[in-house]
Design an enzyme around this catalytic site. Structure first.
Site, PDB file in Angstrom:
ATOM      1  N   TRP A  25      41.558  36.544  27.461  1.00 48.61           N
ATOM      2  CA  TRP A  25      41.709  36.635  28.905  1.00 48.61           C
ATOM      3  C   TRP A  25      41.630  38.103  29.339  1.00 48.61           C
ATOM      4  O   TRP A  25      42.284  38.956  28.744  1.00 48.61           O
ATOM      5  CB  TRP A  25      43.055  36.023  29.304  1.00 48.61           C
ATOM      6  N   ASP A  53      39.942  32.262  21.199  1.00 43.45           N
ATOM      7  CA  ASP A  53      40.099  31.395  22.367  1.00 43.45           C
ATOM      8  C   ASP A  53      39.520  32.074  23.605  1.00 43.45           C
ATOM      9  O   ASP A  53      39.811  33.241  23.883  1.00 43.45           O
ATOM     10  CB  ASP A  53      41.584  31.101  22.589  1.00 43.45           C
ATOM     11  N   TYR A  58      37.453  32.692  32.459  1.00 43.13           N
ATOM     12  CA  TYR A  58      37.726  34.099  32.199  1.00 43.13           C
ATOM     13  C   TYR A  58      36.537  34.965  32.611  1.00 43.13           C
ATOM     14  O   TYR A  58      35.480  34.938  31.975  1.00 43.13           O
ATOM     15  CB  TYR A  58      38.042  34.337  30.720  1.00 43.13           C
ATOM     16  N   SER A 204      55.483  42.156  30.539  1.00 41.30           N
ATOM     17  CA  SER A 204      55.520  42.191  32.007  1.00 41.30           C
ATOM     18  C   SER A 204      55.968  40.869  32.631  1.00 41.30           C
ATOM     19  O   SER A 204      56.366  40.835  33.798  1.00 41.30           O
ATOM     20  CB  SER A 204      54.147  42.576  32.554  1.00 41.30           C
TER      21      SER A 204
END
Length: 287
Positions: A25, A53, A58, A204
Site C-alpha cells: 500500500w 500483497d 493501490y 501512527s
C-alpha cells in the site's frame, strides 16, 4: 533463502506461505522511490518474505505495476496476492478486473485473489465469480478482506464459500478487537488471518504505541527496534500472516529479522498489560 518451516504456515489447501510477507500500500506512487521499492521487494523474496500483497485500488493500479516489474525473473518464487474492489466483484466485472490486474502484474495467474471489502454485490455472486476464475486457471485460490463475523458466517453458508482460505483484516498490538470473537471463530474454521498494517503504520494508528514503556523495554532486552517488537507480536501464535509494507532494503531486512524474535511469557504479559485485548465485541477496525 529463508525457508525455515517454523516461519511458514499452511493454508487449508496445503499451500505454504511465510508468516511475514510484504504489503505494498502506497508503493509505486513515487517515481523517485521506484527503484528502491523494487529492490526492497526483491530482497524480501530472497529473505523468505515471499508473499507479496497488492490491490487494484493501490495507486489506481500503480502498486500492481511496480510489483509486476519487481517480479521479473522471480515470479515462480512468489506467492502473489491481489484484491478486487467490492463494486467490481460481480461476475463480468470480476473477470475483467482480474485480467487487468494480471496485465499490470505481468503474470498469467494470481496465487490468491481477495474481495477487498464487503459491498453491495451479493456474496453468492462473488463466490461464483471467484470459482470461475479458479476453474479458468486465472487464480489458484480466493479469500476475503475486512469481513466481520456476520459477513463471514453468511459467506460460509454459501455452498462454495468454504473455499475461502483467508480473511485479511487490520490487526496490531493497538487494535486487538478481532481477538474477542472473529479470530477464535476463524481459527475454529481453519481460516488464517492475514494481518494488514501490523506495524500500525509506524505507530501512527495508535497514540503512544511505539513510546510504550513495555514496548521500549522489550525492544531493548531483545536488541531490536520497537517496530520489530510489534511485528513479532502480531505473528506470536504461529497462525497469522503479517504483511507489513517496507519501501527500503533496510526496513525489509528488519522485518525479516523480526520473525526470529521469541518472546518470553513475561514479555507477553507486559504487552498484554499495556495494550489489553477487549473483553467485549467491538466493531471491526478498518483503514
Amino acid at each position: 533463502m529463508n525457508r525455515d518451516i517454523s516461519n511458514r504456515l499452511l493454508l487449508s489447501d496445503g499451500a505454504s506461505v511465510p508468516r511475514i510477507g510484504q504489503g505494498t500500500w502506497f508503493m509505486g506512487d513515487s517515481e523517485a522511490h521506484r527503484e528502491e521499492e523494487i529492490a526492497a521487494l526483491r530482497l524480501g523474496v530472497e529473505l523468505g518474505l515471499d508473499l507479496i500483497d497488492t490491490a487494484e485500488m493501490y495507486g489506481d493500479g500503480r502498486s500492481e505495476e511496480l510489483v509486476g516489474e519487481a517480479l521479473e525473473g522471480i515470479r515462480e518464487k512468489v506467492f502473489l496476492v491481489s484484491k478486487v474492489y467490492p463494486y467490481h466483484a460481480g461476475n463480468e466485472h470480476l473477470a475483467r478486473s482480474c485480467e487487468e490486474s494480471l496485465s499490470r502484474l505481468k503474470t498469467d495467474h494470481l496465487d490468491l485473489y481477495l474481495l477487498h471489502w464487503r459491498g453491495n454485490i451479493p456474496l453468492e455472486e462473488t463466490v461464483e465469480g471467484m470459482e470461475k476464475l479458479v476453474a479458468a486457471g486465472k487464480i489458484a485460490r480466493w479469500g476475503v478482506s475486512n469481513l466481520d463475523m456476520g459477513d463471514m458466517k453468511e459467506l460460509l453458508h454459501i455452498a462454495e464459500g468454504t473455499h475461502c482460505v483467508t480473511n485479511q483484516v487490520l490487526y496490531h498490538l493497538g487494535s486487538r478487537g478481532i481477538e474477542h470473537e472473529l479470530l477464535p471463530w476463524l481459527r475454529g474454521h481453519k481460516i488464517p488471518v492475514m494481518a494488514y498494517s501490523p506495524l500500525a503504520q509506524a505507530g501512527s494508528l495508535r497514540k503512544g504505541l511505539l513510546e510504550s514503556e513495555a514496548v521500549q523495554e522489550i525492544a531493548l532486552t531483545h536488541g531490536v527496534s520497537p517496530l520489530q517488537v510489534l511485528l513479532a507480536w502480531s505473528i506470536r501464535d504461529g497462525d497469522i500472516i503479517a504483511i507489513p509494507k517496507a519501501g527500503t532494503m533496510k526496513h525489509v531486512a528488519e522485518n525479516a529479522a523480526a520473525g526470529l524474535i521469541t518472546f518470553t511469557k513475561d514479555d507477553l504479559w507486559k504487552l498484554e498489560d499495556a495494550f489489553p485485548r477487549p473483553s467485549w465485541k467491538v466493531p471491526l477496525d478498518m483503514i
